[in-house]
Design a protein around this motif. Sequence first.
Motif, PDB file in Angstrom:
ATOM      1  N   ARG A  88      33.443 -49.582  70.371  1.00 53.50           N
ATOM      2  CA  ARG A  88      32.987 -48.204  70.111  1.00 53.50           C
ATOM      3  C   ARG A  88      31.872 -48.165  69.061  1.00 53.50           C
ATOM      4  N   ARG A 143      22.646 -43.087  78.130  1.00 49.84           N
ATOM      5  CA  ARG A 143      24.103 -43.086  77.980  1.00 49.84           C
ATOM      6  C   ARG A 143      24.729 -44.376  78.495  1.00 49.84           C
ATOM      7  N   ASN A 163      30.261 -52.814  78.158  1.00 45.92           N
ATOM      8  CA  ASN A 163      31.630 -52.309  78.115  1.00 45.92           C
ATOM      9  C   ASN A 163      32.324 -52.703  76.815  1.00 45.92           C
ATOM     10  N   TYR A 164      32.103 -53.953  76.387  1.00 50.21           N
ATOM     11  CA  TYR A 164      32.752 -54.434  75.164  1.00 50.21           C
ATOM     12  C   TYR A 164      32.219 -53.700  73.930  1.00 50.21           C
ATOM     13  N   HIS A 180      30.493 -50.807  73.789  1.00 47.40           N
ATOM     14  CA  HIS A 180      30.605 -49.349  73.828  1.00 47.40           C
ATOM     15  C   HIS A 180      32.043 -48.861  73.927  1.00 47.40           C
ATOM     16  N   ASN A 181      32.814 -49.451  74.844  1.00 51.40           N
ATOM     17  CA  ASN A 181      34.157 -48.931  75.109  1.00 51.40           C
ATOM     18  C   ASN A 181      35.252 -49.602  74.291  1.00 51.40           C
ATOM     19  N   VAL A 182      35.072 -50.881  73.961  1.00 53.96           N
ATOM     20  CA  VAL A 182      36.100 -51.589  73.187  1.00 53.96           C
ATOM     21  C   VAL A 182      35.830 -51.462  71.689  1.00 53.96           C
ATOM     22  N   TYR A 206      20.901 -46.856  71.850  1.00 51.19           N
ATOM     23  CA  TYR A 206      21.249 -46.325  73.172  1.00 51.19           C
ATOM     24  C   TYR A 206      20.030 -45.586  73.740  1.00 51.19           C
ATOM     25  N   GLU A 229      28.349 -47.359  67.494  1.00 49.78           N
ATOM     26  CA  GLU A 229      27.456 -46.218  67.617  1.00 49.78           C
ATOM     27  C   GLU A 229      26.005 -46.646  67.463  1.00 49.78           C
TER      28      GLU A 229
END
Length: 245
Positions: A37, A63, A30-31, A33-35, A60, A39
């Motif tokens: 971001r 997904r 989560n950190y 990928h979502n925080v 990755y 790639e």
Amino acid sequence: MRANFRLQRLFVESDIVSGGALPVSDGQFNYLHNVLRLEDGAELLAFNGRDGEWLVRLTYPSRKKILLEPVEQTRPQPDPCDLHYLFAPLKVGRLDYLVQKAVEMGAGVLQPVMTQHVQGKIGSIDRLRANATEAAEQCGILAIPEVREPVRLIDLLEAWDRNRRIIYCDEGAETNNPMSALDGIKEKNLALLIGPEGGFSAEEQTRLRGLPFVTAIPLGPRILRADTAAVAAMAVIQATIGDWA
């Protein structure tokens, strides 16, 4: 070798070897990928407290999954920090600060100690460990301090290894300068004991002063809060007889 603070640092549990692949936890996914971001192909630094620090490349495979591929070791694993930090628990917010600063100052063991006047409590050892890990990630340390279960002061002293000297802060010292007391310490294995906000009880003071493996030091003319005293004492110790010297 100094830490590289331009790249994100991440603590991992897995062994780090060339040609391997490191999984990340759900929270780390989560950190990253979502925080952050990050790639596919992004580079960061990983460490596990055993194999040094490595440059890793993020991939990755799906997904909802991230793997870290070790590229090269950037720093070897140093000798572990040997300073033991013994502390009476404080209230939660200040306890978090205390743990973070102890890690930054080179504590290798974090030992909560229950004294007669203790005001705080240890709600979760896992929280302490998480704070220690976060501090290590942020300040470039490659080893996570050992976080031990709370123990009563009297039990700690009875079972103590006499080859490791305990230094504790004594508000009743006749001088304000800790240097003379520290200059007389010859042991390399050290522990720092910081009492609660209310100080040690008279019984505890008498006990500590009577032990041959305990040295009392003052910390200047002002009364310091426990978390401030911890940072000040660790700085003085590390600069005179610790790993700064």
